[in-house]
Enzyme design. Sequence first.
Site, PDB file in Angstrom:
ATOM      1  CG  ASP A  22      -2.151   0.759   1.130  1.00  0.00           C
ATOM      2  OD1 ASP A  22      -2.402   1.264   0.030  1.00  0.00           O
ATOM      3  OD2 ASP A  22      -2.876   0.884   2.128  1.00  0.00           O
ATOM      4  NE  ARG A  54       0.871   1.189   4.079  1.00  0.00           N
ATOM      5  CZ  ARG A  54       0.060   1.937   4.804  1.00  0.00           C
ATOM      6  NH1 ARG A  54       0.537   2.738   5.743  1.00  0.00           N
ATOM      7  NH2 ARG A  54      -1.240   1.925   4.596  1.00  0.00           N
ATOM      8  NE  ARG A 112      -5.274   7.336   1.427  1.00  0.00           N
ATOM      9  CZ  ARG A 112      -6.109   6.348   1.759  1.00  0.00           C
ATOM     10  NH1 ARG A 112      -7.112   6.593   2.591  1.00  0.00           N
ATOM     11  NH2 ARG A 112      -5.962   5.151   1.236  1.00  0.00           N
ATOM     12  CE  LYS A 157      -5.389   3.203  -2.226  1.00  0.00           C
ATOM     13  NZ  LYS A 157      -4.503   2.500  -1.281  1.00  0.00           N
ATOM     14  CG  HIS A 158     -10.619   3.357  -1.539  1.00  0.00           C
ATOM     15  ND1 HIS A 158      -9.946   4.569  -1.468  1.00  0.00           N
ATOM     16  CD2 HIS A 158      -9.899   2.484  -0.803  1.00  0.00           C
ATOM     17  CE1 HIS A 158      -8.869   4.439  -0.724  1.00  0.00           C
ATOM     18  NE2 HIS A 158      -8.799   3.176  -0.298  1.00  0.00           N
ATOM     19  CG  HIS A 216      -9.854   2.279   7.872  1.00  0.00           C
ATOM     20  ND1 HIS A 216      -9.785   3.334   6.989  1.00  0.00           N
ATOM     21  CD2 HIS A 216      -8.845   1.431   7.535  1.00  0.00           C
ATOM     22  CE1 HIS A 216      -8.777   3.138   6.154  1.00  0.00           C
ATOM     23  NE2 HIS A 216      -8.194   1.992   6.464  1.00  0.00           N
ATOM     24  CG  ASP A 252     -10.271  -0.960   1.507  1.00  0.00           C
ATOM     25  OD1 ASP A 252      -9.155  -1.336   1.908  1.00  0.00           O
ATOM     26  OD2 ASP A 252     -10.676   0.211   1.626  1.00  0.00           O
TER      27      ASP A 252
END
Length: 480
Positions: free
Chosen positions: A69, A77, A139, A169-170, A182, A253
């Site tokens: 990701d 990351r 983002r 995404k998403h 989330h 997801d």
Amino acid sequence: MSSDVAKLAEAVLLPGFAGTTAPDWLRRRIGAGLGGVVLFGRNVVDDEQVAALTAQLRGEREGVVVGIDEEGGDVTRLDVNTGSFVPGPLALGAADDPELTTAVAAALGERLAACGVTLNLAPCADLTLAAEDPIIGVRAFGSDPAKASPHVAAYVTGLQKYGVAACAKHFPGHGAATEDSHVALPVLPRTVEELREIELVPFAAAIRAGVRSVMSGHLVVRAWGDEPATLNRTALTDVLRGELGFSGAVITDALEMGAVSGAYGKHDGLGRSAVRALAAGADALCLGGAAFEAEHLDACVTAIVAAVAAGELPLERLAEAASRTAALGTDPAPATVGPVDRRLGLEAARKALRIRGDVRLDGPPLVVDVQTEPTIAAGPMPWGLGAHLAELVPGTRTLTATPDDADVVLEAARDFRSVVVVTREAHRHPRVRELLAALSTVDFIRVETGVPGPADGEGPRIDTFSGSYVSLRAVAEYLA
């Protein structure tokens, strides 16, 4: 028959795991046909270690999918310990140079290829639409679908240059949601016509650019029914594949997220959500947000096998999903791990800066980095301007403050002619706005690293549109 079905069920699963080497259970599952893995910051030390980890996984089975990701900017990351070497999407949108976006994505793709990654869960084809949006923000490449779409396409083109599959995404777009999937189940305040005119435009651009995968969002569109897109056949099969013509892999997801596990999984369990996603048209099932153990995979495999046996999930649908997932395990182009080069990222970060008013320093400054909780998607990582400016301007004092530290900041500011206050989306944090109001007696330069607020007031200011290492470094260079 059941063993063959179980193999197909294993082949669609992409779990996360803990540690910087692969645990024994994961290595055994990969050798037996597990689809692949998703890497997170907990799995990363540096590029050399990631390359060794992916080689370890590939040693168990060639063709394993290795996802990560890595959006750049605030969601990184590979650079979880330092801050990203490239600015995030909103900064690239502000720079408004699709060729530069392609170059930045290609640099990221080359680095991921060198690390042995085959799939990057990026870019966000979402739009920054709601001021109270808690999770997309920087983002996305912007709020205007016509302006953001060329950058989405450019990112896909650049990233896939080195054989790393991109993932838009998403779907169908998270930016208008005011809840974080989330933890809750967002309902998009959109008609089908509005979706076609706004949210779906960047996804269509990604598909035209040849994006190899699309991630479903846990989002409800009432016109499509009460189920989130991840579990919704109208969304994934009728719209994404039928109307938009997407033929690649649909990735969910993370299924353990609150929007699915809370609203739809608490009675049926994770395995039932896996079955429902496959039946809706999803291919690869991401279980990567948490550090999963083998028993979680067992539950999904058991549920999928049972669904096929009961005729609830056609075997052909499962086989199709396994085939599309496997296509994401193609080895990336040969590349060599080397020192991280931030020059291109700095160029893009400088081009993104928006300057308002007189931001010249009158001597060494006090730099106040106002800390707020990062989003779940970003997680904790190094952030702040203070260290950068202290390196470039001798005598700089750095102060890490919470929104409740107004008295501390006012006391420290007395000794400085120049004060710089750094925030992250201050408009979403009432206590930060109160802190800024309390500093009204101080002449300070504001640096906003998130989405600029709808009513952020006057005063000298720099907007970076990203909290990346390079964005903060670009501000420090400008001020110095």
